[in-house]
Design a protein around this motif. Structure first.
Motif, PDB file in Angstrom:
ATOM      1  N   ILE A  93       0.880  -1.350   0.061  1.00 52.08           N
ATOM      2  CA  ILE A  93      -0.018  -0.062   0.065  1.00 52.08           C
ATOM      3  C   ILE A  93       0.853   1.184  -0.083  1.00 52.08           C
ATOM      4  O   ILE A  93       1.893   1.423   0.606  1.00 52.08           O
ATOM      5  CB  ILE A  93      -0.760  -0.399   1.227  1.00 52.08           C
ATOM      6  CG1 ILE A  93      -2.169  -0.802   0.913  1.00 52.08           C
ATOM      7  CG2 ILE A  93      -1.472   1.237   1.533  1.00 52.08           C
ATOM      8  CD1 ILE A  93      -3.047  -0.801   2.043  1.00 52.08           C
ATOM      9  N   ASN A  94       0.511   2.362  -0.729  1.00 54.66           N
ATOM     10  CA  ASN A  94       1.185   3.623  -0.895  1.00 54.66           C
ATOM     11  C   ASN A  94       2.413   3.319  -1.711  1.00 54.66           C
ATOM     12  O   ASN A  94       3.125   4.367  -1.876  1.00 54.66           O
ATOM     13  CB  ASN A  94       1.290   4.299   0.417  1.00 54.66           C
ATOM     14  CG  ASN A  94       0.121   4.665   1.062  1.00 54.66           C
ATOM     15  OD1 ASN A  94      -0.874   4.970   0.430  1.00 54.66           O
ATOM     16  ND2 ASN A  94       0.060   4.510   2.442  1.00 54.66           N
ATOM     17  N   ASN A  95       2.760   2.128  -2.209  1.00 52.82           N
ATOM     18  CA  ASN A  95       3.977   2.066  -3.160  1.00 52.82           C
ATOM     19  C   ASN A  95       3.521   2.348  -4.677  1.00 52.82           C
ATOM     20  O   ASN A  95       2.041   2.365  -4.906  1.00 52.82           O
ATOM     21  CB  ASN A  95       4.701   0.721  -3.028  1.00 52.82           C
ATOM     22  CG  ASN A  95       6.126   0.947  -3.470  1.00 52.82           C
ATOM     23  OD1 ASN A  95       6.585   2.015  -3.862  1.00 52.82           O
ATOM     24  ND2 ASN A  95       6.820  -0.042  -2.787  1.00 52.82           N
ATOM     25  N   LEU A 108      -3.470   1.784  -3.364  1.00 53.72           N
ATOM     26  CA  LEU A 108      -4.026   3.033  -2.731  1.00 53.72           C
ATOM     27  C   LEU A 108      -4.191   2.252  -1.141  1.00 53.72           C
ATOM     28  O   LEU A 108      -4.490   1.184  -1.117  1.00 53.72           O
ATOM     29  CB  LEU A 108      -5.037   3.511  -3.335  1.00 53.72           C
ATOM     30  CG  LEU A 108      -4.976   4.356  -4.825  1.00 53.72           C
ATOM     31  CD1 LEU A 108      -6.406   4.729  -5.316  1.00 53.72           C
ATOM     32  CD2 LEU A 108      -4.024   4.987  -4.645  1.00 53.72           C
ATOM     33  N   SER A 109      -4.153   3.495  -0.172  1.00 54.06           N
ATOM     34  CA  SER A 109      -4.664   2.835   1.035  1.00 54.06           C
ATOM     35  C   SER A 109      -6.066   2.557   1.027  1.00 54.06           C
ATOM     36  O   SER A 109      -6.399   1.659   2.147  1.00 54.06           O
ATOM     37  CB  SER A 109      -4.355   4.014   1.916  1.00 54.06           C
ATOM     38  OG  SER A 109      -5.223   5.298   1.358  1.00 54.06           O
ATOM     39  N   VAL A 151      -4.746   1.111  -8.848  1.00 56.23           N
ATOM     40  CA  VAL A 151      -5.267   1.898  -9.858  1.00 56.23           C
ATOM     41  C   VAL A 151      -3.935   2.295 -10.863  1.00 56.23           C
ATOM     42  O   VAL A 151      -2.798   2.378 -10.661  1.00 56.23           O
ATOM     43  CB  VAL A 151      -5.726   3.292  -9.475  1.00 56.23           C
ATOM     44  CG1 VAL A 151      -7.005   3.013  -8.568  1.00 56.23           C
ATOM     45  CG2 VAL A 151      -4.749   4.047  -8.699  1.00 56.23           C
ATOM     46  N   LEU A 152      -4.403   2.527 -12.076  1.00 61.96           N
ATOM     47  CA  LEU A 152      -3.463   3.160 -13.162  1.00 61.96           C
ATOM     48  C   LEU A 152      -3.937   4.666 -13.454  1.00 61.96           C
ATOM     49  O   LEU A 152      -5.193   4.896 -13.583  1.00 61.96           O
ATOM     50  CB  LEU A 152      -3.420   2.360 -14.472  1.00 61.96           C
ATOM     51  CG  LEU A 152      -2.785   1.117 -14.460  1.00 61.96           C
ATOM     52  CD1 LEU A 152      -3.253   0.042 -15.819  1.00 61.96           C
ATOM     53  CD2 LEU A 152      -1.250   1.202 -14.570  1.00 61.96           C
ATOM     54  N   VAL A 153      -3.101   5.657 -13.219  1.00 63.08           N
ATOM     55  CA  VAL A 153      -3.323   6.752 -13.229  1.00 63.08           C
ATOM     56  C   VAL A 153      -2.252   7.738 -13.936  1.00 63.08           C
ATOM     57  O   VAL A 153      -1.401   7.430 -14.240  1.00 63.08           O
ATOM     58  CB  VAL A 153      -3.476   7.572 -11.954  1.00 63.08           C
ATOM     59  CG1 VAL A 153      -4.345   6.888 -10.975  1.00 63.08           C
ATOM     60  CG2 VAL A 153      -2.024   7.508 -11.079  1.00 63.08           C
ATOM     61  N   THR A 154      -2.714   8.798 -14.383  1.00 62.56           N
ATOM     62  CA  THR A 154      -1.748   9.741 -15.084  1.00 62.56           C
ATOM     63  C   THR A 154      -1.393  10.964 -14.271  1.00 62.56           C
ATOM     64  O   THR A 154      -2.165  11.218 -13.454  1.00 62.56           O
ATOM     65  CB  THR A 154      -2.432  10.273 -16.504  1.00 62.56           C
ATOM     66  OG1 THR A 154      -3.459  11.285 -16.185  1.00 62.56           O
ATOM     67  CG2 THR A 154      -2.677   9.439 -17.702  1.00 62.56           C
ATOM     68  N   GLN A 155      -0.116  11.343 -14.501  1.00 61.62           N
ATOM     69  CA  GLN A 155       0.294  12.694 -13.832  1.00 61.62           C
ATOM     70  C   GLN A 155       0.956  13.676 -14.691  1.00 61.62           C
ATOM     71  O   GLN A 155       1.546  13.226 -15.527  1.00 61.62           O
ATOM     72  CB  GLN A 155       1.111  12.020 -12.625  1.00 61.62           C
ATOM     73  CG  GLN A 155       1.400  13.233 -11.743  1.00 61.62           C
ATOM     74  CD  GLN A 155       2.519  12.551 -10.496  1.00 61.62           C
ATOM     75  OE1 GLN A 155       3.772  12.456 -10.685  1.00 61.62           O
ATOM     76  NE2 GLN A 155       1.869  12.279  -9.474  1.00 61.62           N
ATOM     77  N   SER A 156       0.561  14.936 -14.433  1.00 62.38           N
ATOM     78  CA  SER A 156       1.383  15.998 -15.052  1.00 62.38           C
ATOM     79  C   SER A 156       2.774  15.811 -14.791  1.00 62.38           C
ATOM     80  O   SER A 156       3.408  15.522 -13.734  1.00 62.38           O
ATOM     81  CB  SER A 156       0.847  17.404 -14.731  1.00 62.38           C
ATOM     82  OG  SER A 156       1.608  18.406 -15.313  1.00 62.38           O
ATOM     83  N   ASP A 198     -13.458  -2.011   0.093  1.00 63.01           N
ATOM     84  CA  ASP A 198     -14.921  -2.265   0.577  1.00 63.01           C
ATOM     85  C   ASP A 198     -14.816  -1.431   1.828  1.00 63.01           C
ATOM     86  O   ASP A 198     -14.264  -1.736   2.881  1.00 63.01           O
ATOM     87  CB  ASP A 198     -14.751  -3.604   0.779  1.00 63.01           C
ATOM     88  CG  ASP A 198     -16.437  -3.841   1.396  1.00 63.01           C
ATOM     89  OD1 ASP A 198     -17.073  -2.934   1.688  1.00 63.01           O
ATOM     90  OD2 ASP A 198     -16.774  -5.070   1.250  1.00 63.01           O
ATOM     91  N   SER A 199     -15.501  -0.209   2.016  1.00 64.42           N
ATOM     92  CA  SER A 199     -15.696   0.667   2.871  1.00 64.42           C
ATOM     93  C   SER A 199     -16.268   0.134   3.966  1.00 64.42           C
ATOM     94  O   SER A 199     -16.279   0.454   5.216  1.00 64.42           O
ATOM     95  CB  SER A 199     -15.975   2.179   2.455  1.00 64.42           C
ATOM     96  OG  SER A 199     -17.184   1.947   1.878  1.00 64.42           O
ATOM     97  N   GLY A 200     -17.268  -0.575   3.764  1.00 68.42           N
ATOM     98  CA  GLY A 200     -17.919  -1.262   4.938  1.00 68.42           C
ATOM     99  C   GLY A 200     -17.448  -2.509   5.476  1.00 68.42           C
ATOM    100  O   GLY A 200     -17.839  -2.806   6.676  1.00 68.42           O
ATOM    101  N   ASP A 201     -16.487  -3.096   4.608  1.00 68.27           N
ATOM    102  CA  ASP A 201     -15.633  -4.105   5.506  1.00 68.27           C
ATOM    103  C   ASP A 201     -14.333  -4.254   5.192  1.00 68.27           C
ATOM    104  O   ASP A 201     -13.877  -4.709   3.964  1.00 68.27           O
ATOM    105  CB  ASP A 201     -16.276  -5.612   5.009  1.00 68.27           C
ATOM    106  CG  ASP A 201     -15.654  -6.734   5.701  1.00 68.27           C
ATOM    107  OD1 ASP A 201     -14.724  -6.644   6.325  1.00 68.27           O
ATOM    108  OD2 ASP A 201     -15.988  -7.716   5.303  1.00 68.27           O
ATOM    109  N   GLU A 202     -13.275  -3.523   5.906  1.00 73.23           N
ATOM    110  CA  GLU A 202     -11.869  -3.441   5.457  1.00 73.23           C
ATOM    111  C   GLU A 202     -11.135  -4.760   5.314  1.00 73.23           C
ATOM    112  O   GLU A 202     -10.405  -4.716   4.172  1.00 73.23           O
ATOM    113  CB  GLU A 202     -11.152  -2.604   6.845  1.00 73.23           C
ATOM    114  CG  GLU A 202      -9.681  -2.261   6.223  1.00 73.23           C
ATOM    115  CD  GLU A 202      -9.225  -1.418   7.320  1.00 73.23           C
ATOM    116  OE1 GLU A 202      -7.778  -1.307   7.241  1.00 73.23           O
ATOM    117  OE2 GLU A 202      -9.779  -1.294   8.462  1.00 73.23           O
ATOM    118  N   ALA A 203     -11.477  -5.607   5.801  1.00 72.37           N
ATOM    119  CA  ALA A 203     -10.921  -7.125   5.676  1.00 72.37           C
ATOM    120  C   ALA A 203     -11.141  -7.581   4.343  1.00 72.37           C
ATOM    121  O   ALA A 203     -10.392  -8.349   3.690  1.00 72.37           O
ATOM    122  CB  ALA A 203     -11.538  -8.129   6.445  1.00 72.37           C
ATOM    123  N   ASN A 204     -12.306  -6.782   3.397  1.00 74.14           N
ATOM    124  CA  ASN A 204     -12.620  -7.504   2.193  1.00 74.14           C
ATOM    125  C   ASN A 204     -11.770  -6.389   1.311  1.00 74.14           C
ATOM    126  O   ASN A 204     -11.991  -6.578   0.099  1.00 74.14           O
ATOM    127  CB  ASN A 204     -14.010  -7.409   1.910  1.00 74.14           C
ATOM    128  CG  ASN A 204     -14.534  -8.125   0.637  1.00 74.14           C
ATOM    129  OD1 ASN A 204     -13.967  -9.145   0.411  1.00 74.14           O
ATOM    130  ND2 ASN A 204     -15.438  -7.441  -0.029  1.00 74.14           N
TER     131      ASN A 204
END
Length: 434
Positions: free
Chosen positions: A162-164, A185-186, A191-196, A214-220
């Motif tokens: 995460i965060n790498n 992401l945390s 994700v694949l993203v573009t950056q300027s 899964d905001s309702g179940d972090e384990a998922n």
């Protein structure tokens, strides 16, 4: 201790100490050094599959400190130091007990790059058969490893936490950071993203999302991207469920090299290459890639899209994009075909009082091409000839798109140019008559 913590501990024990112990005869002692020139022998892994050393790039006097495949013809690079910046001939990489691996200028006085604070004295280094370069402490602990600091590639047994992130290089042979990122992401999404560039502003243009949050179940939720030792790539969730990205049949990892690379053009690709030189197919083959069509996947409100401004993205072999300037446009940088295109002429309102627009301008007609976010006016209903005439008589109009009785007038610079056969559109590009 949670199951996931035990899993990670077992994985670390399996991957690192065993490889280190198995390669004791191939350890790199303190004080060892490499010089950026054509003669220095790189530090090899026990099998000879991987090398750590300087590779000459572009010219005879510019080198990259990197890890690369040592047994295949193109010596593909899988990791590089110093942010991908090249160093001059005579630069020195050396193993220091307190500072780890350091890169000095040719005079040996200035430190250009280092592995940073490592917390303990280094005993030796190892170039592992996994492609991981490791600094080992006096207590046999792993103080630093290239696997924790990936550049644009993951290798089997490597984990993206995460965060790498992976960062695509700027071009095929220009290794500084480019515009495309793979992030864990945390929230658990990959994700694949573009950056300027050079502002490093995230355009928030996701062109792939694993939807493993899964905001309702972090384990998922996901928390690691894992490249398994047998070639399977998957997102590991906190409940140990997996979202497997690799197709079911993976070419044998004992007979093939595998790598997962974020290519300079933004496509994430799982490659494999035969290890045996007796095999006729001595090249990297694509096992799978993301996204399916990057030309359509990237849709930036801000930014140029896959290609530069005024350029057009075409989908080629293996889902790789290529860019072509439309007629009447030239690359601003002839050496960067993925960059922006400049018009040979810019429509000027001053010209409109000097004669009939029909005598000054014409149109180049192309089908199934659009720049969807460059509109400044829509005309509906409109016939095709009316659409062309509306653009011809508008000094701000550079291109007009016609489809299904609708006409869109577009201004420069054009962005997100792509070929899309589902559109059934005609694009009329205004050009000056000879």
């Amino acid at each position: 201790m949670t199951y996931s913590t035990k899993y990670h501990l077992v994985l670390v024990l399996l991957i690192f100490p065993l490889h280190i112990l198995a390669q004791t005869k191939f350890t790199i002692p303190l004080g060892s050094s490499l010089i950026a020139n054509d003669e220095t022998t790189p530090w090899l892994s026990q099998s000879g599959d991987f090398a750590f050393g300087f590779k000459k790039i572009h010219t005879q006097n510019q080198f990259l400190l990197c890890i690369y495949y040592a047994k295949i013809k193109d010596a593909t690079i899988v990791w590089y130091a110093h942010g991908g910046n090249l160093v001059p001939r005579g630069s020195i990489a050396e193993l220091n007990p307190q500072k780890g691996l350091i890169l000095r200028d040719p005079k040996g006085k200035m430190i250009i790059w280092s592995t940073g604070r490592i917390g303990s004295n280094v005993a030796y280094a190892v170039m592992n058969d996994t492609g991981n370069f490791v600094l080992v402490g006096v207590d046999s602990s792993v103080l630093w490893e290239s696997f924790r600091y990936p550049t644009d590639t993951l290798m089997p047994t490597q984990i993206l936490e995460i965060n790498n992130k992976l960062v695509a290089r700027k071009s095929e042979s220009f290794f500084v950071p480019g515009r495309f990122y793979l992030r864990m992401l945390s929230d658990g999404n990959l994700v694949l993203v573009t950056q300027s560039k050079p502002t490093n502003f995230d355009y928030d243009a996701e062109y792939y999302n694993s939807h493993t949050s899964d905001s309702g179940d972090e384990a998922n939720s996901g928390y690691r991207l894992v490249f398994g030792e047998f070639g399977s790539v998957y997102i590991l969730k906190r409940n140990n469920q997996r979202l497997v990205l690799t197709p079911p049949n993976v070419p044998s990892i004992s007979e093939n090299y595998h790598r997962l690379s974020l290519d300079f053009d933004g496509v994430l690709t799982h490659y494999y290459h035969p290890k045996s030189t007796s095999t006729g197919d001595q090249k990297w083959n694509t096992l799978w890639s993301l996204p399916d069509n990057i030309c359509l996947a990237i849709f930036e409100d801000i930014g140029s899209g896959v290609c530069g401004f005024n350029n057009v993205c075409h989908l080629g072999e293996n889902q790789r994009p290529y860019c072509e300037c439309p007629k009447g446009y030239l690359l601003t940088d002839p050496n960067n075909k993925y960059g922006s295109c400049k018009p040979k002429f810019v429509p000027s309102c001053d010209e409109f009082g000097q004669g009939n627009p029909e005598e000054l301008y014409d149109f180049d007609v192309v089908t199934d091409v659009d720049w969807p976010l460059s509109d400044f006016e829509r005309i509906y209903p409109s016939a095709e000839e009316e659409c062309k005439k509306a653009c011809l008589e508008d000094c701000f109009c550079a291109v007009t798109i016609y489809r299904s009785n609708s006409c869109w007038k577009k201004k420069l610079p054009l962005s997100n140019g792509r070929v899309d056969t589902s559109l059934n559109v005609k694009a009329f590009l205004k050009i000056r008559k000879v």
